[in-house]
Design a protein around this motif. Structure first.
Motif, PDB file in Angstrom:
ATOM      1  N   GLU A  66       8.289  12.103  -0.419  1.00  8.34           N
ATOM      2  CA  GLU A  66       8.713  10.716  -0.172  1.00  8.34           C
ATOM      3  C   GLU A  66       9.013  10.502   1.319  1.00  8.34           C
ATOM      4  O   GLU A  66       8.613   9.499   1.902  1.00  8.34           O
ATOM      5  CB  GLU A  66       9.948  10.372  -1.008  1.00  8.34           C
ATOM      6  N   GLU A  79       5.734  10.279   3.177  1.00 14.57           N
ATOM      7  CA  GLU A  79       5.089   8.981   2.963  1.00 14.57           C
ATOM      8  C   GLU A  79       5.772   7.891   3.790  1.00 14.57           C
ATOM      9  O   GLU A  79       5.104   7.034   4.367  1.00 14.57           O
ATOM     10  CB  GLU A  79       5.095   8.629   1.483  1.00 14.57           C
ATOM     11  N   VAL A  80       7.094   7.935   3.864  1.00 16.71           N
ATOM     12  CA  VAL A  80       7.832   6.966   4.686  1.00 16.71           C
ATOM     13  C   VAL A  80       7.407   7.110   6.145  1.00 16.71           C
ATOM     14  O   VAL A  80       7.137   6.118   6.832  1.00 16.71           O
ATOM     15  CB  VAL A  80       9.365   7.155   4.536  1.00 16.71           C
ATOM     16  N   CYS A  91       4.591   8.339   7.366  1.00 13.53           N
ATOM     17  CA  CYS A  91       3.201   7.873   7.535  1.00 13.53           C
ATOM     18  C   CYS A  91       3.133   6.350   7.585  1.00 13.53           C
ATOM     19  O   CYS A  91       2.451   5.778   8.443  1.00 13.53           O
ATOM     20  CB  CYS A  91       2.322   8.403   6.406  1.00 13.53           C
ATOM     21  N   ASN A  92       3.841   5.683   6.695  1.00 12.52           N
ATOM     22  CA  ASN A  92       3.844   4.213   6.677  1.00 12.52           C
ATOM     23  C   ASN A  92       4.498   3.655   7.933  1.00 12.52           C
ATOM     24  O   ASN A  92       4.006   2.698   8.528  1.00 12.52           O
ATOM     25  CB  ASN A  92       4.549   3.687   5.430  1.00 12.52           C
ATOM     26  N   TRP A  93       5.609   4.242   8.326  1.00 15.20           N
ATOM     27  CA  TRP A  93       6.331   3.813   9.523  1.00 15.20           C
ATOM     28  C   TRP A  93       5.457   3.975  10.756  1.00 15.20           C
ATOM     29  O   TRP A  93       5.379   3.104  11.607  1.00 15.20           O
ATOM     30  CB  TRP A  93       7.599   4.631   9.659  1.00 15.20           C
ATOM     31  N   ALA A 110       2.237   4.035  10.932  1.00 12.91           N
ATOM     32  CA  ALA A 110       1.120   3.075  10.897  1.00 12.91           C
ATOM     33  C   ALA A 110       1.542   1.686  11.366  1.00 12.91           C
ATOM     34  O   ALA A 110       0.737   0.952  11.939  1.00 12.91           O
ATOM     35  CB  ALA A 110       0.543   2.999   9.494  1.00 12.91           C
ATOM     36  N   LYS A 111       2.792   1.341  11.146  1.00 13.80           N
ATOM     37  CA  LYS A 111       3.275  -0.003  11.493  1.00 13.80           C
ATOM     38  C   LYS A 111       3.988  -0.054  12.841  1.00 13.80           C
ATOM     39  O   LYS A 111       4.341  -1.131  13.313  1.00 13.80           O
ATOM     40  CB  LYS A 111       4.205  -0.506  10.396  1.00 13.80           C
ATOM     41  N   ASP A 127      10.673   0.794  17.595  1.00 11.83           N
ATOM     42  CA  ASP A 127      10.101   1.300  16.335  1.00 11.83           C
ATOM     43  C   ASP A 127       9.928   2.816  16.431  1.00 11.83           C
ATOM     44  O   ASP A 127      10.230   3.554  15.487  1.00 11.83           O
ATOM     45  CB  ASP A 127       8.733   0.674  16.055  1.00 11.83           C
ATOM     46  N   VAL A 183       1.399  12.928   9.682  1.00  7.94           N
ATOM     47  CA  VAL A 183       0.324  11.927   9.672  1.00  7.94           C
ATOM     48  C   VAL A 183      -1.051  12.525   9.949  1.00  7.94           C
ATOM     49  O   VAL A 183      -2.053  11.829   9.830  1.00  7.94           O
ATOM     50  CB  VAL A 183       0.595  10.762  10.659  1.00  7.94           C
ATOM     51  N   MET A 193      -3.733  -0.186  11.169  1.00 10.68           N
ATOM     52  CA  MET A 193      -3.409   1.112  11.750  1.00 10.68           C
ATOM     53  C   MET A 193      -3.482   1.075  13.269  1.00 10.68           C
ATOM     54  O   MET A 193      -2.840   1.854  13.940  1.00 10.68           O
ATOM     55  CB  MET A 193      -4.387   2.174  11.242  1.00 10.68           C
TER      56      MET A 193
END
Length: 189
Positions: free
Chosen positions: A6, A9-10, A12-14, A16-17, A23, A97, A162
């Protein structure tokens, strides 16, 4: 504390954004306790900006020599504790990532020179190479080119979710480098 699927995944998403230095700082501060424990002190924006500055380079590394097996000397440029913590945290994020090639063994978690040697155990010939000054040969252009490739996609144009930063934005927002400054990885003298 150990990273869970988890957490990965957080991250990787972070990643990407991610669009700004803040940030980036938030992502580092999310990942840092996964490496150093929950009581670790968060990074500060000024710390990230200072270490990202070309002016910090001489003060950011401790240089010394060690003896090689051959008797020659190897120069080591070891990061000071503040930079080392940033680098270790960033390395963890990048490992989340990025999936290394299956043939890569150097600096890959859960892989070692022994794993690599086992593959070649019954080979008639094995070619062993030590690349001279490998790390100091990685310059800004090579580093930036790698960040433009998958999965990072930090390119000059924003054509997908991305691809969130231009080179100028990456230099100023993430590394805190002014337009007239240069991005460099450390180089030996």
């Amino acid at each position: 504390m150990k990273a869970t699927q988890e957490n990965i995944e957080v991250i990787c998403n972070w990643f990407a954004k991610m669009q700004t230095k803040r940030d980036f700082l938030s992502l580092l501060n999310y990942a840092k306790p996964l490496i150093y424990g929950e009581k670790s002190k968060p990074f500060e924006l000024r710390q990230i900006s200072w270490y990202g500055s070309f002016k910090a380079k001489p003060k950011a590394y401790h240089t010394f020599e060690i003896s090689k097996r051959s008797g020659k000397k190897r120069t080591i440029h070891a990061p000071k504790p503040g930079l080392k913590a940033i680098q270790k945290t960033l390395a963890f994020i990048l490992q989340c990532v990025y999936e290394p090639h299956r043939a890569a063994y150097g600096f890959v978690p859960n892989r070692s020179i022994l794993n690599n040697a086992q593959i070649h155990q019954c080979s008639k010939y094995v070619f062993n190479v030590d690349l001279k000054d490998f790390f100091s040969s990685i310059d800004q252009a090579r580093f930036w080119a790698c960040l433009q490739l998958p999965p990072f996609h930090l390119s000059k144009k924003k054509s997908s979710p991305m691809e969130v930063m231009t080179l100028k934005e990456f230099k100023t927002e993430v590394l805190g480098i002014e337009e007239n400054e240069d991005i460099r990885l450390y180089k030996s003298k």
